[in-house]
Write a protein that holds these residues in place. Structure first.
Motif, short mmCIF file in Angstrom:
data_model
loop_
_atom_site.label_atom_id
_atom_site.label_comp_id
_atom_site.label_asym_id
_atom_site.label_seq_id
_atom_site.Cartn_x
_atom_site.Cartn_y
_atom_site.Cartn_z
N THR A 182 0.43 -1.15 0.00
CA THR A 182 0.06 -0.16 -0.21
C THR A 182 1.00 1.23 0.07
O THR A 182 0.30 2.23 -0.40
CB THR A 182 -0.77 -0.08 1.18
N SER A 229 0.61 3.44 -3.10
CA SER A 229 0.70 5.20 -2.95
C SER A 229 1.70 5.92 -3.58
O SER A 229 1.86 7.46 -3.60
CB SER A 229 0.20 5.34 -1.66
N GLN A 246 -12.05 10.81 -0.59
CA GLN A 246 -11.54 10.88 1.26
C GLN A 246 -12.57 10.55 1.85
O GLN A 246 -12.80 9.73 3.37
CB GLN A 246 -11.06 11.89 2.15
N THR A 287 -5.60 1.24 -1.55
CA THR A 287 -4.85 2.19 -2.12
C THR A 287 -6.02 3.03 -2.84
O THR A 287 -6.06 5.18 -2.65
CB THR A 287 -4.34 1.51 -3.26
N ARG A 329 -8.33 4.67 -0.56
CA ARG A 329 -8.56 5.20 0.39
C ARG A 329 -6.72 6.05 0.82
O ARG A 329 -7.23 7.09 1.21
CB ARG A 329 -8.53 4.20 1.65
N THR A 330 -5.87 5.21 0.27
CA THR A 330 -4.78 6.59 0.44
C THR A 330 -3.83 7.19 -0.57
O THR A 330 -3.61 7.95 -0.07
CB THR A 330 -3.84 4.90 0.78
N THR A 389 0.97 5.86 4.99
CA THR A 389 -0.03 4.80 4.02
C THR A 389 0.54 3.81 4.70
O THR A 389 -0.60 2.43 4.79
CB THR A 389 -0.20 4.87 2.73
N MET A 419 -2.21 2.77 7.31
CA MET A 419 -3.25 2.35 6.76
C MET A 419 -3.49 1.32 6.31
O MET A 419 -4.47 0.48 6.54
CB MET A 419 -3.53 3.57 5.99
N ASP A 443 -5.46 -1.94 7.97
CA ASP A 443 -7.03 -1.97 8.13
C ASP A 443 -7.61 -3.03 8.15
O ASP A 443 -7.30 -4.28 8.41
CB ASP A 443 -6.63 -1.86 6.14
#
Length: 279
Positions: A83, A87, A117, A149, A151-152, A205, A208, A212
């Motif tokens: 991720t 990102s 977001q 990704t 989200r990030t 990231t 995150m 997750d």
């Protein structure tokens, strides 16, 4: 304001800060303490603030005798690193292009990233499940990385763009005069100067991806591919919760997060405030 008043105000603010810090850190402390209590003491009333007798059996059972948790941690590391790298690989050039290039509809792109977001992950889980099923990516770590990704990546772009805007254009102009192309100037001039911003995005990231829960739950059913966030659910069943084991594994799961923030807090702080006064 007199010197005595300033000292009193400083002392009051310090005490308030310590009190707030203690409140914030108390849940983490309680998780660690609970992982070291035996079952009898764990349910004792009133509860003890420190174990009367240290019990290391939850750590021994889950990390020495049973190796499943190490396998889950390995999956979590792969997801978090994937991720983070994806990102940065995608977000950095996008943010630079939105900051420097004359892109039409630039504000529209920024609004799209901002709105993305705001969407809760649960709204994306089902569409991504259907799409990855048709692509044959279900039960793969790649599917989880791609899902997180979504989200990030908006986060990375929104953090890096103002950072690039804060850098003077004269640096790139000087590089162009020396014969550098756009990508050469970006790689050799801009990226080294953007270290704190890149480290900020990389750190957040990574965390995150590490923490997750929803996307792995929706996309992975194979136990060998599950990350640590799903591995914790082995201790929760309809017949009860194995609190000692759950707290011990949660302590180990939180350790990378704590270490990352300890060593990267300086870069995170400077990276988040960089370019805040320039748009």
């Amino acid at each position: 304001m007199s010197t005595q008043q300033k000292s009193s105000q400083t002392l009051l603010l310090t005490a308030l800060g310590l009190f707030c810090t203690a409140i914030i850190l108390f849940p983490l402390y309680w998780v660690i303490v609970s992982s070291l209590k035996n079952t009898v003491e764990l349910f004792r009333s009133p509860p003890t603030l420190f174990p009367l007798q240290l019990d290391w059996s939850p750590y021994i059972d889950n990390f020495v005798q049973n190796q499943d948790m190490w396998h889950y941690m390995g999956n979590s590391v792969q997801i978090a690193l994937g991720t983070m790298l994806l990102s940065l690989l995608l977000g950095t050039p996008i943010a630079y292009g939105l900051a420097r290039l004359p892109v039409r509809g630039k504000n529209v792109f920024l609004i799209v990233f901002l709105v993305a977001q705001m969407f809760p992950s649960i709204m994306l889980a089902l569409p991504l499940f259907v799409m990855f099923t048709r692509m044959g990516l279900i039960n793969s770590l790649l599917a989880v990385v791609l899902a997180i990704t979504t989200r990030t990546l908006p986060f990375a772009v929104l953090v890096l763009r103002p950072f690039f805007l804060s850098l003077p254009r004269d640096l790139e102009d000087a590089a162009f005069i020396d014969g550098c192309g756009l990508w050469t100037a970006f790689y050799r001039i801009i990226l080294p100067l953007s270290r704190s911003g890149l480290l900020t995005v990389a750190t957040l990231t990574f965390l995150m991806g590490w923490s997750d829960f929803l996307f792995p739950l929706a996309l992975i059913s194979d136990d060998t591919k599950r990350p640590l966030t799903l591995g914790l659910y082995k201790f929760i069943s309809e017949y009860g919760t194995r609190w000692n084991d759950l707290m011990a594994v949660s302590t180990v799961a939180a350790l990378p997060i704590v270490l990352v923030f300890i060593f990267a807090q300086r870069y995170i702080t400077s990276g988040l405030v960089a370019g805040a006064v320039k748009d």
